[in-house]
Design a protein around this motif. Sequence first.
Motif, mmCIF file in Angstrom:
data_model
loop_
_atom_site.group_PDB
_atom_site.id
_atom_site.type_symbol
_atom_site.label_atom_id
_atom_site.label_comp_id
_atom_site.label_asym_id
_atom_site.label_seq_id
_atom_site.Cartn_x
_atom_site.Cartn_y
_atom_site.Cartn_z
ATOM 1 N N THR A 250 0.830 -1.204 0.000
ATOM 2 C CA THR A 250 0.000 0.000 0.000
ATOM 3 C C THR A 250 0.863 1.252 0.000
ATOM 4 O OG1 THR A 250 -1.795 -1.149 1.110
ATOM 5 C CG2 THR A 250 -1.779 1.243 1.287
ATOM 6 N N VAL A 251 1.905 1.269 0.808
ATOM 7 C CA VAL A 251 2.795 2.434 0.847
ATOM 8 C C VAL A 251 3.530 2.575 -0.493
ATOM 9 C CG1 VAL A 251 4.814 3.439 1.995
ATOM 10 C CG2 VAL A 251 2.986 2.433 3.354
ATOM 11 N N LEU A 252 3.866 1.456 -1.126
ATOM 12 C CA LEU A 252 4.451 1.501 -2.468
ATOM 13 C C LEU A 252 3.475 2.165 -3.434
ATOM 14 C CD1 LEU A 252 6.590 0.629 -4.620
ATOM 15 C CD2 LEU A 252 5.257 -1.462 -4.838
ATOM 16 N N TYR A 253 2.205 1.777 -3.377
ATOM 17 C CA TYR A 253 1.186 2.401 -4.225
ATOM 18 C C TYR A 253 1.117 3.902 -3.975
ATOM 19 C CZ TYR A 253 -0.804 -2.250 -5.262
ATOM 20 O OH TYR A 253 -1.011 -3.530 -5.663
ATOM 21 N N TRP A 254 1.188 4.310 -2.711
ATOM 22 C CA TRP A 254 1.132 5.742 -2.392
ATOM 23 C C TRP A 254 2.264 6.487 -3.091
ATOM 24 C CZ3 TRP A 254 0.143 6.061 3.616
ATOM 25 C CH2 TRP A 254 -1.118 5.540 3.894
ATOM 26 N N GLY A 255 3.468 5.897 -3.038
ATOM 27 C CA GLY A 255 4.605 6.529 -3.703
ATOM 28 C C GLY A 255 4.407 6.623 -5.205
ATOM 29 N N VAL A 256 3.855 5.569 -5.797
ATOM 30 C CA VAL A 256 3.625 5.565 -7.246
ATOM 31 C C VAL A 256 2.545 6.585 -7.616
ATOM 32 C CG1 VAL A 256 2.780 4.158 -9.173
ATOM 33 C CG2 VAL A 256 4.469 3.228 -7.601
ATOM 34 N N TRP A 257 1.466 6.665 -6.813
ATOM 35 C CA TRP A 257 0.415 7.646 -7.098
ATOM 36 C C TRP A 257 0.932 9.074 -6.949
ATOM 37 C CZ3 TRP A 257 -3.103 4.432 -3.495
ATOM 38 C CH2 TRP A 257 -3.634 3.348 -4.200
ATOM 39 N N LEU A 258 1.764 9.299 -5.941
ATOM 40 C CA LEU A 258 2.361 10.618 -5.771
ATOM 41 C C LEU A 258 3.265 10.933 -6.962
ATOM 42 C CD1 LEU A 258 2.868 13.140 -4.028
ATOM 43 C CD2 LEU A 258 4.731 11.886 -2.933
ATOM 44 N N GLY A 259 4.070 9.943 -7.354
ATOM 45 C CA GLY A 259 4.933 10.131 -8.518
ATOM 46 C C GLY A 259 4.141 10.402 -9.789
ATOM 47 N N LYS A 260 2.987 9.752 -9.917
ATOM 48 C CA LYS A 260 2.139 9.950 -11.095
ATOM 49 C C LYS A 260 1.647 11.394 -11.178
ATOM 50 C CE LYS A 260 -1.772 7.671 -13.372
ATOM 51 N NZ LYS A 260 -2.812 6.646 -13.189
ATOM 52 N N THR A 261 1.305 11.989 -10.021
ATOM 53 C CA THR A 261 0.863 13.388 -10.023
ATOM 54 C C THR A 261 2.009 14.332 -10.365
ATOM 55 O OG1 THR A 261 1.263 13.687 -7.666
ATOM 56 C CG2 THR A 261 -0.942 12.964 -8.323
#
Length: 177
Positions: A47-58
């Motif tokens: 989940t924390v990995l996903y958060w980093g990827v979503w932040l990176g996507k923005t």
Amino acid sequence: MLVMQTFRSRWFQKLEKPWPIELGGMILGVLAFWYFIFGKTVGVQTTVLYWGVWLGKTLGFDASSWSFFQGKHAKALLGGFWHHAGSLLVLGIIVGSLLGALTASEFRVRRIASGKQLLAASLGGLLMGYGGRVATTCNVGVYFGLIPSQSLSGWLFMAFVFLGAGVGSWMLIKYFT
């Protein structure tokens, strides 16, 4: 204002004392059972990995070409934070922990004592994060999912957590105090 003070003194005063460990264990057991019944496992690491990827996507970073996101994790890139049950669960863990600390008057913001303390905390956090990624789970997932289902990997994980905690404590005392 008086109503809020009365409410706080009536209800939060009762919460300032620690809960009996048996009550906490029963609540955690019921929550783990409920989560387990629905075929889910708790996973903070991914989940924390996903958060980093979503932040990176923005910020314009695209991780969709990574092999990790080609299989079952491909859906996670599409939904975002509010559409991912694991994100809501981890957010609930964070908010629940904060509320528990606040209601028990145990929340403290502390100044970092020294550079050694900062180095020890950073090194410990990096090693725990790396260990969680290598194990493909976290301690929350192990204790709520793998151990209750009698998975050998859960018991091995727990044994190595105790070993790591012992070695880390020894290193903390020997090198960082």
